[in-house]
Design a protein around this motif. Structure first.
Motif, PDB file in Angstrom:
ATOM      1  N   ASN A 428     113.944 -10.383  73.781  1.00  0.00           N
ATOM      2  CA  ASN A 428     113.272  -9.089  73.827  1.00  0.00           C
ATOM      3  C   ASN A 428     111.775  -9.287  74.089  1.00  0.00           C
ATOM      4  O   ASN A 428     111.082  -9.964  73.318  1.00  0.00           O
ATOM      5  N   GLU A 430     109.533  -6.841  74.159  1.00  0.00           N
ATOM      6  CA  GLU A 430     108.724  -5.758  73.603  1.00  0.00           C
ATOM      7  C   GLU A 430     107.717  -6.298  72.587  1.00  0.00           C
ATOM      8  O   GLU A 430     107.945  -7.328  71.957  1.00  0.00           O
ATOM      9  N   LYS A 441     112.040 -13.402  68.173  1.00  0.00           N
ATOM     10  CA  LYS A 441     112.341 -12.382  69.171  1.00  0.00           C
ATOM     11  C   LYS A 441     113.797 -11.941  69.087  1.00  0.00           C
ATOM     12  O   LYS A 441     114.713 -12.747  68.874  1.00  0.00           O
ATOM     13  N   GLU A 444     117.712  -8.803  74.666  1.00  0.00           N
ATOM     14  CA  GLU A 444     117.998  -7.690  75.560  1.00  0.00           C
ATOM     15  C   GLU A 444     119.160  -8.107  76.451  1.00  0.00           C
ATOM     16  O   GLU A 444     119.045  -9.042  77.255  1.00  0.00           O
ATOM     17  N   ASN A 479     115.788  -1.740  66.816  1.00  0.00           N
ATOM     18  CA  ASN A 479     117.120  -1.937  67.385  1.00  0.00           C
ATOM     19  C   ASN A 479     117.577  -0.633  68.043  1.00  0.00           C
ATOM     20  O   ASN A 479     117.454   0.436  67.448  1.00  0.00           O
ATOM     21  N   VAL A 510     119.267  -3.663  72.940  1.00  0.00           N
ATOM     22  CA  VAL A 510     117.964  -4.227  72.553  1.00  0.00           C
ATOM     23  C   VAL A 510     117.943  -4.395  71.041  1.00  0.00           C
ATOM     24  O   VAL A 510     118.173  -3.432  70.306  1.00  0.00           O
ATOM     25  N   ASN A 513     112.494  -7.494  67.259  1.00  0.00           N
ATOM     26  CA  ASN A 513     111.686  -8.662  66.901  1.00  0.00           C
ATOM     27  C   ASN A 513     111.410  -8.603  65.396  1.00  0.00           C
ATOM     28  O   ASN A 513     111.166  -7.533  64.840  1.00  0.00           O
TER      29      ASN A 513
END
Length: 556
Positions: A428, A430, A441, A444, A479, A510, A513
């Motif tokens: 991920n 983000e 992390k 995705e 999430n 997704v 983190n």
């Protein structure tokens, strides 16, 4: 009483752990479903004659804690004197010792030696479909357990070695995936039979008296280790509450003394929909947090949980009463597990890491396979980011501690077995979870649908309130699932049931983190530079969070 050799005890105790692991491997190798043989959504244990765990094998920790409660549920229905050699029991019903939800089937068999009951062998595994009103048997719309599938209330599959064919027939007809269910059922039976054989070999070598004495000694060791840890904690009463995604507030009270660790869950929200836990399931969540906090390296047997006391209130989400639904019990239990760790982190600073993605992120997808025309169902728990802690960044792409040492399904297996393409599996990118020690992390993953009128169901928490940062670290991310339609529309979900997906729609999963640990200003420029290089951090986000550190890192 006979004096026993402690070395012999040690050999027997280690042999029990090895037998439980062998049971696990036998079941895994024989199973039909990827949720079992790849994800390892199963567990196995050896128990004493009254149903306390003597030794636990590999698998999901939350499942291991089911098996003692399941055997005791069986014994409540079948008194000890009625249990015979060759009996084998099944239960998936939380109101009859099944503990979790109807997808999880418990199998248990007594072991007799020298004319007496000396042990139980038991296992549990997630079956992809056990009927109910939706494929995959998990519905966030369910309000009663009757809507969730076939109920097996602690019944005999085998009576003194003779198969009860009626129960087998009921199971085979109450599923959309009969071949897979049949294979997974007999794999579980095979695991029990190898366990029984190995326990009998152990007793043949050392005798039933010595075997039973070694089991008692092992449990006493578990209790002694935990009591020693409790004596190191400051006694007192510790309260904690936490807001959840839906605005509800969950709370607990910890009462710690040198002899007991009490968790009081009274006063929590009323049971609701399918997001409820059995009383035994809540106890398991607290057993895991208790063990993680007191003695994570000690034996995971019945003895180590003797000092734990759990108080619940019937009719609440942590103690559902019949006929309440439990399809998404796991999200309730993992919220309780995470809240307990957060409470301990709050009251005992520096002991517990920052928050992790803390959701099973159960994802169920399926439909008509475009190549074979047969129905398929994917059941996928997801991996995510763990929180940072003193001196260490969090781990990336791991199941939660609640879910244990399990694995995600490889893309190659998913594409070969199921009617979808896996376009991407990545970490991920983000923002979230920055700190002196950043959170791990999440992931995705993009599933692309290959046919029309397929379905998507899911249950994710930490979809609004992110994993918590600790000691000045920043909170993590969220999430969620985003459905990208072929016309460009995007739909975001955390809980959903039977959403229709069609050819070339992309299911974008997704996971969060983890939270960061420590003041971000204390992270070294070299580590910030490495985060940027690895794609964990954009230059813009680095400047936002780390200020002057980011410019130095970028120029480096």
């Amino acid at each position: 009483m006979t004096k026993h050799d402690p070395v012999t005890f040690d050999i027997i105790q280690n042999a029990l752990e090895a037998i439980a692991d062998e049971m696990f491997v036998a079941q895994r190798k024989a199973s039909m479903s990827a949720i079992i043989y790849e994800v390892l959504d199963l567990s196995s244990s050896i128990l004493d004659p009254v149903g306390d765990i003597a030794a636990a094998g590999a698998g999901i920790p939350a499942f291991i804690g089911v098996l003692d409660k399941a055997v005791k549920g069986i014994l409540k229905k079948f008194p000890l004197e009625t249990v015979k050699p060759g009996d084998l029991y099944a239960s998936n019903d939380p109101y009859y010792g099944g503990v979790t939800h109807l997808n999880d089937m418990v199998l248990a068999a007594p072991v007799f030696a020298e004319g007496k009951l000396v042990a139980w062998v038991a296992n549990i595994a997630h079956w992809n479909d056990v009927g109910g009103n939706v494929p995959g048997s998990m519905s966030s719309d369910a309000t009663e357990i009757f809507q969730e599938g076939v109920r097996i209330p602690a019944v005999k599959l085998f009576d003194q070695g003779v198969a009860n064919q009626a129960v087998f027939d009921i199971l085979y007809v109450n599923t959309r995936l009969p071949d897979f269910l049949k294979g997974d059922l007999w794999a579980g039976i095979a695991g029990l039979r190898i366990g029984e054989r190995r326990v009998l070999e152990l007793i043949e070598k050392y005798g039933a008296e010595t075997y039973l004495a070694a089991v008692v000694d092992y449990m006493d060791l578990g209790e002694k280790r935990v009591l020693a840890a409790l004596k190191q904690l400051p006694a007192g009463t510790y309260d904690y509450s936490e807001e959840q995604d839906d605005g509800a507030v969950h709370k607990l009270r910890l009462v710690i003394s040198p002899e007991k660790f009490t968790v009081d869950l009274r006063g929590n929200p009323a049971q609701s929909g399918s997001k409820n836990s059995s009383r035994e399931g809540s106890e398991i969540a607290l057993q895991l947090a208790f063990k993680n906090f007191t003695d994570p390296e000690g034996p995971g047997n019945g003895g180590c949980f003797r000092p734990l006391e759990v108080i619940t209130e019937p009719g609440t989400i942590f103690h559902v009463v019949e006929p309440g639904a439990l399809g998404y019990y796991s999200e309730v239990e993992i919220r309780l597990f995470d809240m307990t760790l957060r409470a301990l982190a709050h009251h005992f600073g520096g002991v517990v890491p920052a928050g992790n993605f803390a959701s099973i992120c159960g994802t169920v997808m399926g439909g008509k396979h475009p190549d074979t025309g047969r129905h398929y169902t994917i059941v996928e728990p997801q991996i995510g980011g763990w929180g940072g802690w003193e001196g260490h960044d969090g781990n990336s792409g791991q199941f939660s501690g609640f879910h244990g040492e399990t694995f995600n399904c490889p893309a190659e297996i998913a594409e070969a077995r199921y009617g979808m393409y896996v376009d991407q599996v990545a970490l991920n990118s983000e923002p979230g979870g920055e700190g002196q020690w950043r959170g791990g992390k999440g992931i995705e993953v993009h599933y692309r649908v290959r046919g029309d009128n397929n379905f998507l169901s899911l249950g994710y928490t930490r979809s609004r309130i992110p994993p918590w940062g600790a000691a000045g670290g920043l909170d993590g991310s969220l999430n969620y699932v985003e459905l990208v339609r072929t016309d460009g529309r995007r739909e975001r979900y955390s809980f959903a049931t039977n959403v229709v997906v069609n050819t070339n729609d992309v299911i974008r999963i997704v996971t969060a983190n983890g939270g960061g640990y420590g003041d971000p200003a204390l992270r070294t420029p070299e580590m910030v530079a490495q985060d940027i290089k690895n794609g964990y951090l954009t230059v813009e986000r680095a400047r936002e969070v780390y200020g002057p550190l980011a410019d130095g890192a970028h120029s480096a």
